[in-house]
Design a protein around this motif. Structure first.
Motif, PDB file in Angstrom:
ATOM      1  N   VAL A 466     -28.618 120.735  10.476  1.00 18.43           N
ATOM      2  CA  VAL A 466     -30.035 120.381  10.331  1.00 18.43           C
ATOM      3  C   VAL A 466     -30.527 120.057  11.734  1.00 18.43           C
ATOM      4  N   PHE A 467     -31.596 120.698  12.165  1.00 12.46           N
ATOM      5  CA  PHE A 467     -31.998 120.590  13.569  1.00 12.46           C
ATOM      6  C   PHE A 467     -33.522 120.580  13.685  1.00 12.46           C
ATOM      7  N   PRO A 468     -34.060 119.933  14.720  1.00 16.39           N
ATOM      8  CA  PRO A 468     -35.515 119.818  14.856  1.00 16.39           C
ATOM      9  C   PRO A 468     -36.174 121.156  15.177  1.00 16.39           C
ATOM     10  N   GLU A 469     -37.399 121.320  14.733  1.00 16.61           N
ATOM     11  CA  GLU A 469     -38.171 122.503  15.101  1.00 16.61           C
ATOM     12  C   GLU A 469     -38.239 122.592  16.619  1.00 16.61           C
ATOM     13  N   GLY A 470     -38.140 123.802  17.137  1.00 18.79           N
ATOM     14  CA  GLY A 470     -38.126 123.984  18.582  1.00 18.79           C
ATOM     15  C   GLY A 470     -36.732 124.150  19.150  1.00 18.79           C
ATOM     16  N   THR A 471     -35.717 124.031  18.288  1.00 22.66           N
ATOM     17  CA  THR A 471     -34.329 124.179  18.743  1.00 22.66           C
ATOM     18  C   THR A 471     -34.005 125.653  18.976  1.00 22.66           C
ATOM     19  N   THR A 472     -33.323 125.931  20.067  1.00 21.80           N
ATOM     20  CA  THR A 472     -32.935 127.309  20.381  1.00 21.80           C
ATOM     21  C   THR A 472     -31.497 127.585  19.920  1.00 21.80           C
ATOM     22  N   GLY A 473     -31.159 128.859  19.898  1.00 18.85           N
ATOM     23  CA  GLY A 473     -29.822 129.254  19.480  1.00 18.85           C
ATOM     24  C   GLY A 473     -28.732 128.775  20.417  1.00 18.85           C
ATOM     25  N   ARG A 474     -29.062 128.585  21.680  1.00 22.60           N
ATOM     26  CA  ARG A 474     -28.042 128.105  22.623  1.00 22.60           C
ATOM     27  C   ARG A 474     -27.611 126.685  22.274  1.00 22.60           C
ATOM     28  N   SER A 475     -28.550 125.897  21.749  1.00 21.67           N
ATOM     29  CA  SER A 475     -28.223 124.524  21.360  1.00 21.67           C
ATOM     30  C   SER A 475     -27.330 124.484  20.124  1.00 21.67           C
ATOM     31  N   LEU A 476     -27.412 125.528  19.283  1.00 19.13           N
ATOM     32  CA  LEU A 476     -26.632 125.554  18.052  1.00 19.13           C
ATOM     33  C   LEU A 476     -25.250 126.176  18.234  1.00 19.13           C
ATOM     34  N   ASP A 477     -25.048 126.894  19.329  1.00 25.43           N
ATOM     35  CA  ASP A 477     -23.819 127.661  19.513  1.00 25.43           C
ATOM     36  C   ASP A 477     -22.559 126.805  19.434  1.00 25.43           C
ATOM     37  N   ARG A 515     -24.955 132.351  25.961  1.00 30.54           N
ATOM     38  CA  ARG A 515     -25.612 133.046  27.053  1.00 30.54           C
ATOM     39  C   ARG A 515     -27.022 132.496  27.276  1.00 30.54           C
ATOM     40  N   LYS A 516     -27.521 132.656  28.505  1.00 33.07           N
ATOM     41  CA  LYS A 516     -28.796 132.060  28.889  1.00 33.07           C
ATOM     42  C   LYS A 516     -29.959 132.554  28.046  1.00 33.07           C
ATOM     43  N   GLY A 517     -29.922 133.832  27.666  1.00 31.86           N
ATOM     44  CA  GLY A 517     -31.037 134.382  26.911  1.00 31.86           C
ATOM     45  C   GLY A 517     -31.297 133.677  25.597  1.00 31.86           C
ATOM     46  N   ALA A 518     -30.288 133.007  25.066  1.00 36.12           N
ATOM     47  CA  ALA A 518     -30.427 132.347  23.766  1.00 36.12           C
ATOM     48  C   ALA A 518     -31.187 131.035  23.856  1.00 36.12           C
ATOM     49  N   ASP A 519     -31.553 130.613  25.071  1.00 38.43           N
ATOM     50  CA  ASP A 519     -32.296 129.350  25.197  1.00 38.43           C
ATOM     51  C   ASP A 519     -33.790 129.581  25.416  1.00 38.43           C
ATOM     52  N   LYS A 520     -34.248 130.836  25.300  1.00 37.40           N
ATOM     53  CA  LYS A 520     -35.648 131.141  25.586  1.00 37.40           C
ATOM     54  C   LYS A 520     -36.565 130.950  24.383  1.00 37.40           C
ATOM     55  N   PHE A 521     -36.056 131.232  23.184  1.00 36.85           N
ATOM     56  CA  PHE A 521     -36.920 131.240  22.012  1.00 36.85           C
ATOM     57  C   PHE A 521     -36.316 130.399  20.891  1.00 36.85           C
ATOM     58  N   PRO A 522     -37.107 129.511  20.307  1.00 34.78           N
ATOM     59  CA  PRO A 522     -36.591 128.658  19.227  1.00 34.78           C
ATOM     60  C   PRO A 522     -36.503 129.410  17.911  1.00 34.78           C
ATOM     61  N   LEU A 523     -35.617 128.930  17.052  1.00 34.67           N
ATOM     62  CA  LEU A 523     -35.547 129.455  15.697  1.00 34.67           C
ATOM     63  C   LEU A 523     -36.746 128.933  14.914  1.00 34.67           C
ATOM     64  N   LYS A 524     -37.312 129.795  14.060  1.00 37.33           N
ATOM     65  CA  LYS A 524     -38.480 129.418  13.273  1.00 37.33           C
ATOM     66  C   LYS A 524     -38.238 129.715  11.799  1.00 37.33           C
ATOM     67  N   GLU A 525     -38.939 128.982  10.952  1.00 35.93           N
ATOM     68  CA  GLU A 525     -38.847 129.228   9.524  1.00 35.93           C
ATOM     69  C   GLU A 525     -39.167 130.691   9.225  1.00 35.93           C
ATOM     70  N   SER A 554     -36.376 121.953   6.345  1.00 38.24           N
ATOM     71  CA  SER A 554     -35.527 120.977   5.676  1.00 38.24           C
ATOM     72  C   SER A 554     -36.320 120.260   4.591  1.00 38.24           C
ATOM     73  N   ALA A 555     -35.729 120.176   3.408  1.00 37.15           N
ATOM     74  CA  ALA A 555     -36.400 119.482   2.307  1.00 37.15           C
ATOM     75  C   ALA A 555     -36.352 117.967   2.476  1.00 37.15           C
ATOM     76  N   GLU A 556     -35.450 117.479   3.325  1.00 36.62           N
ATOM     77  CA  GLU A 556     -35.229 116.043   3.455  1.00 36.62           C
ATOM     78  C   GLU A 556     -35.865 115.440   4.704  1.00 36.62           C
ATOM     79  N   HIS A 557     -36.034 116.240   5.746  1.00 38.09           N
ATOM     80  CA  HIS A 557     -36.487 115.688   7.019  1.00 38.09           C
ATOM     81  C   HIS A 557     -37.670 116.489   7.553  1.00 38.09           C
TER      82      HIS A 557
END
Length: 623
Positions: A466-477, A515-525, A554-557
């Protein structure tokens, strides 16, 4: 899934004949130049990851059939650059004339650094400027110029000249282009154009050029088959405030496609007229705004805009962003096609297990045979169009070759003594699938179970994130790597990639990677991405567990996002070291298997596949 073609071909272009062209090269300006090196990328004029047979220049030149890589041929050397997904494959496919540079290793130079170290002041490097993005060209050109090395844009690609003379270069594809009905697309062309123009207005863009094939297909609700497994077609698009143009070979359009485009007020132009059209209208566009080319436009296209960067918007196109966020129809389509796809995959594993139990004709169970079986089962599902990539059907050490593709003359036989990895997927009218399951048809060793469970723990950690809006894929890796890291292990590919809706199985702009490219765009609903950690032991086994997941609120947060598994195929319990899992991880796995049983089980009942339902029930039992 990580792709693509693999075989033990050991073939490369005639380098002597190729180098013979260096002395007299016709440039884009019409002059004649002598060059000292030529650079051959993997992509086509649309910067496609996977290309039509006629555009596989790097493959033809080097003999390396992986989907990613770059070749540099100088007067005396031939070098291939590729990343960790393909090292083993490249080592097996390159002839003695070629040297492999392993990208990602500390000692590996970049292609530009290699050219700087290999060439001398005054030398010239030939490039086909339609095959390089502006950013690639600009970075290379700036650094080479510092050593007085010049890039020369060639009028005719030198690889094409040798290939054509040999007589083996495939013709350009001519498959039909058809309409994707609103039942599947969920949105009209007019609505999409309205959103695109809104984004253009915010950027003061008087014109948008659409070069990426999947973006053109998405924008105009059309699909084709010019590139294997990718439902796209050779085309360009241009959008202005009051007009939209599609550049395509009109002979490929179905009768319904003509009517569809006319109703959407889309004007047709020939594919080969795109660059001349740009040159004709660009002054008009620049007089009232900027031209939006996107971040992956070719250097050839960029060079057609007078004034350069001051008249160009080089950020990711609105079509790329809009396409990546699935609408409600597309989201439901992705769920539904994955249910039907799960039926096919479950049937496959039931089929294989029964063959081993009965010990019937086991010698015919080759990797190719297994790939054909799962393809057949997929083809029997509603709205199936094609596979979404060549199935990676691999036993034992072949599974450690991340992009392995079995070939009939060289493939191994699937047995019950080694780990089997199947990475496969389908294209359906309502969505695209990509799934990997790693199983053992006999008894896995404790080491295999340990490694599998480390991968599974990472898969579960990311699935539960569960992660805040604006999180990129590099943060989740790191969610997916943490348990492997704790054991001193890792894998050399990204953790996930975007997936299109009846489009490319690899879709930008997002991904989950170190990789660096994964920090450019956040995941979105509404985005769909894969969750696929793995581990690979050379000559021994490969392990990967891959699901497609839909990004949800997220249904909870409030203000947070989570991931919904749309892939619904059980994870083999016998591969799991139960004592390595926490109770929370067991709870997740049992809950996932219950969803598989409830949702896929219902579909199996409706299709009357009761034996597969029995298999599913057995394989979804709680740990």
């Amino acid at each position: 899934f990580f792709l693509f073609f693999f075989s033990f071909c050991l073939f490369s272009m005639d380098l002597v004949k190729f180098r013979g062209l260096f002395k007299s090269v016709e440039t884009v300006s019409g002059s004649i130049a002598s060059i000292n090196a030529f650079v051959v990328p993997s992509g086509d004029a649309h910067n496609s990851e996977y290309v039509a047979a006629c555009d596989r220049r790097r493959e033809y030149a080097s003999g390396f059939t992986g989907s990613a890589g770059l070749a540099i041929i100088t007067d005396t050397t031939a070098t291939l650059f590729t990343d960790g997904r393909y090292w083993l494959q490249a080592e097996q496919q390159l002839t003695a004339d070629w040297t492999l540079q392993k990208q990602g290793q500390p000692t590996c130079p970049t292609p530009t650094e290699y050219l700087l170290a290999t060439l001398k002041s005054g030398d010239k490097v030939g490039m086909d400027l339609q095959l390089f993005t502006h950013s690639q060209f600009e970075d290379m050109n700036k650094k080479l110029n510092e050593k007085n090395i010049e890039i020369v844009g060639v009028k005719n690609n030198l690889v094409d000249l040798v290939w054509a003379e040999e007589g083996t270069k495939p013709s350009a594809p001519t498959d039909e282009v058809f309409v994707l009905e609103k039942t599947f697309s969920g949105e009209s062309v007019a609505s999409k154009l309205e959103k695109v123009r809104s984004d253009m207005e915010k950027k003061n863009a008087s014109a948008l050029t659409v070069s990426a094939l999947d973006e053109v297909a998405w924008l105009f609700n059309l699909r084709g088959s010019d590139i294997s497994f990718n439902p796209v077609f050779m085309s360009y698009g241009v959008v202005t405030a009051d007009a939209a143009f599609l550049f395509v070979n009109e002979k490929k359009l179905s009768g319904k496609a003509f009517e569809h485009l006319e109703n959407a007020n889309v004007a047709l132009r020939d594919y080969n007229d795109f660059f001349s059209f740009i040159s004709k209208h660009v002054d008009e566009w620049c007089g009232c705004g900027k031209v939006w080319l996107g971040s992956t436009c070719s250097e050839e296209l960029f060079s057609r805009i007078p004034g350069g960067a001051k008249n160009i918007i080089g950020s990711v196109t609105p079509t790329c962003h809009l396409k990546s966020v699935k609408n409600d129809t597309e989201r439901e389509g992705m769920r539904n096609c994955h249910i039907r796809d799960a039926v096919a995959v479950c049937r496959f594993f039931e089929f294989m297990e029964k063959r081993f139990e009965a010990k019937e004709n086991l010698s015919e169970l080759t990797e190719c045979y297994a790939a054909d079986v799962v393809a057949k089962f997929r083809s029997e599902q509603k709205d199936f169009v094609s596979l979404s990539f060549d199935s990676i059907s691999s036993i034992g050490g072949n599974g450690a070759i991340i992009h392995y593709k079995p070939e009939p003359n060289t493939c191994d036989t699937v047995d019950d003594q080694r780990v089997y990895l199947l990475d496969s997927g389908g294209q359906y009218l309502d969505g695209t699938t990509d799934i990997t399951r790693t199983v053992h048809f006999g008894a896995p060793t404790e080491e295999e179970k340990k490694c599998f469970t480390l991968v599974l723990k990472g898969h579960i950690a990311l699935a539960k994130a569960v992660f805040p809006e604006g999180t990129t894929g590099r943060s989740l890796d790191t969610f997916a790597r943490q348990f492997l890291w704790s054991a001193g292990l890792d894998f050399a590919h990204g953790t996930g990639h975007g997936v299109g809706s009846f489009l490319n199985v690899h879709e930008g702009p997002i991904g989950i990677s170190f990789r660096k490219g994964a920090d450019k765009f956040p995941l979105k609903e509404g985005m769909v991405v894969t969750n696929e950690p793995g581990f690979y032991r050379k000559d021994d086994f490969g392990i990967r567990i891959e699901n497609c997941v839909l990004v949800q609120k997220s249904a909870e947060h409030k203000g947070f996002l989570c991931l919904e598994d749309v892939t619904l195929v059980p994870i083999q319990s016998k591969m799991i070291a139960r004592d390595m899992l926490t109770e929370e991880e067991v709870k997740w796995l049992n809950g996932y298997h219950q969803r598989c049983l409830d949702i896929v089980g219902k579909e199996l009942q409706e299709q009357g596949r009761l034996e597969t339902l029995e298999w599913l029930n057995t394989n979804c039992q709680p740990l």
